[in-house]
Design an enzyme around this catalytic site. Structure first.
Site, mmCIF file in Angstrom:
data_model
loop_
_atom_site.group_PDB
_atom_site.id
_atom_site.type_symbol
_atom_site.label_atom_id
_atom_site.label_comp_id
_atom_site.label_asym_id
_atom_site.label_seq_id
_atom_site.Cartn_x
_atom_site.Cartn_y
_atom_site.Cartn_z
ATOM 1 N N LYS A 38 0.834 -1.204 0.000
ATOM 2 C CA LYS A 38 0.000 0.000 0.000
ATOM 3 C C LYS A 38 0.870 1.255 0.000
ATOM 4 O O LYS A 38 0.575 2.225 -0.717
ATOM 5 C CB LYS A 38 -0.932 -0.009 1.219
ATOM 6 C CG LYS A 38 -1.847 1.220 1.346
ATOM 7 C CD LYS A 38 -2.927 1.267 0.278
ATOM 8 C CE LYS A 38 -3.743 2.556 0.309
ATOM 9 N NZ LYS A 38 -4.700 2.647 1.433
ATOM 10 N N LYS A 84 -1.199 11.427 5.391
ATOM 11 C CA LYS A 84 -0.908 10.445 6.445
ATOM 12 C C LYS A 84 -0.152 9.249 5.861
ATOM 13 O O LYS A 84 0.850 8.789 6.410
ATOM 14 C CB LYS A 84 -2.238 9.993 7.066
ATOM 15 C CG LYS A 84 -2.135 9.081 8.244
ATOM 16 C CD LYS A 84 -2.479 7.620 7.989
ATOM 17 C CE LYS A 84 -3.744 7.315 7.269
ATOM 18 N NZ LYS A 84 -3.973 5.877 7.079
#
Lengths: 296, 296
Positions: free
Chosen positions: B170, B238
């Site tokens: 990811k 983030k």
């Protein structure tokens, strides 16, 4: 139709051949005369100067390396401008400076000669197969006149805008490709350093928003460490030099393009200019002390 | 099967609903109890703590925001680890730190509880449609046990490697997407500053090696100045923070990712964290004094 083709390099030769095979008369010129041999066998007519090519042609194509080469071919002592007749068209399929392109188009127009800039992408195989992408700048009427000839050489043929717009589009193309290669290199380094197989990461990413033609094609070759071109690093370096020159003239900041241009400078400096431009992976690896490799 | 689902945010809610609709018993917990209302109507069982969810479940899914949230949900006073029975599985579908993921997997394993990391991509619509991409780390046997449940939520489901490998994948995904957005922003700025319509450039590039899912989807929204998420800048920020933390721990250089992370920091600082992460285009425009716009 009487067509001229100047430049018989790795791209120009198959492009000219496709025009010949479509039944056109093609006059050719190359700085190194031996480069014309193949085309002459197929029925092309040899010329001694670019001016002679232009004098025998309704439409003269140019496919050479860099901005100064095109300037020389068009404006030099024996250049196209001295042979081209009024109403004829010069089509530059090299990848060169957009601003110089606009200058040359202006100089040709003063003699009543039209110009299109029509840089290509897709590489040698697409040139052979007649499936190049062609990005065209210049007047719409002139584009329509040349379109049937473009269709002998390419498939994805787009008229973008005025003179220079084709070169701007090619510059944008190279900006995106260079940075996508660099981004994928970073992803592969992050994966490898984390103990994760980068080939599995590539497979997972291909299915989602990170998917791209570069991830498919270049990404696969990066994992196989196949640095054979493809597209040579020294040519991508040249294209990114043009991008950075334009950025300087226009006063815009392209930090990602500058980073990729820097990588390509070092690749060429390290003597790897004849390798594919994915060789920038080797620099990223050197910087991180990581060698990307896959077990699958 | 008895399933738990912790976290009822924009992603977790539709994911849990798809598990319910597939006929499973689903115990749910959310920090803000009102977030569970929709699922309770559909037959989910409300729990008072993460530990209670785990105690009632063979497989407990977690979908919350950030690394500390997952640590709290699993290791906190009323955390999953205090309720999960031996042989059960905890599946974290949040996007968090790969290294913290490995720690948590180790701590759960000490109690005989298995863990998978299974971050997703595709956004809210894919969560609703059950077409998420799911990148999974953890033991292959455990992956196979959970696969039928993943198939209720996603389509492109890939087992990458050991614990943490899903999170690494990811992270790689976000590295590539962030830089591709930034590269396309630069291309659009170069085109606009050169007087060329960036929408025509996009069309020409889509057919060649510069083509990507980002150019298709994000590129179109950038030209329409549609900054509605999609994927919120503060979440991409983030994720890039996690990437840069991992780069620091691993000792690798990711300069392109650092550039994009910097853009996202500024986007959030400027109060645009709820906009799509393509909002970094606005910073690139500010830096160059150019506003990208298309006439088509």
């Amino acid at each position: 139709m009487n067509i001229g083709f100047i430049g018989q390099g790795i791209m120009g030769r198959p492009m000219a051949l496709n025009l010949l095979n479509a039944g056109h008369n093609v006059s050719v010129y190359a700085r190194r005369a031996e480069m014309m041999a193949d085309l002459l066998k197929e029925g092309a007519l040899a010329c001694k100067t670019p001016a002679q090519v232009a004098s025998q042609s309704d439409i003269t194509f140019i496919c050479v390396s860099d901005t100064p080469d095109v300037e020389q071919v068009i404006m030099g002592e024996q250049g196209v401008i001295h042979g081209a007749h009024k109403g004829s068209v010069v089509v530059d399929m090299s990848t060169i400076s957009p601003s110089v392109t606009r200058q040359l188009a202006g100089q040709l127009m003063e003699r009543g000669v039209y110009m299109l800039d029509a840089p290509v992408s897709g590489g040698e195989q697409a040139a052979i197969d007649g499936t190049l992408s062609i990005m065209v700048g210049g007047e719409a009427d002139i584009f329509r006149r040349v379109l049937p000839l473009f269709e002998c050489m390419g498939k994805n043929i787009v008229h973008i805008g005025d003179n220079g717009a084709g070169q701007v589009t090619k510059a944008c193309n190279q900006v995106v490709i260079a940075q996508t290669i660099a981004a994928i290199g970073e992803a592969f380094i992050l994966a490898t350093a984390s103990g994760v197989d980068p080939a599995k990461v590539r497979q997972a990413l291909l299915g989602g928003f990170a998917g791209s033609r570069v991830l498919e094609s270049h990404g696969d070759r990066m994992l196989k460490r196949n640095f054979k071109p493809g597209f040579k690093a020294r040519l991508h370096q040249k294209d990114m030099r043009i991008v950075m020159e334009e950025a300087h003239k226009l006063g815009v900041a392209l930090p990602g393009a500058a980073m990729a241009a820097g990588y390509l400078n070092v690749v060429v400096e390290q003597g790897k200019g004849e390798q594919d431009s994915i060789s920038m992976l080797e620099l990223q690896e050197q910087a991180s002390g990581v060698t990307v490799s896959s077990k699958i």
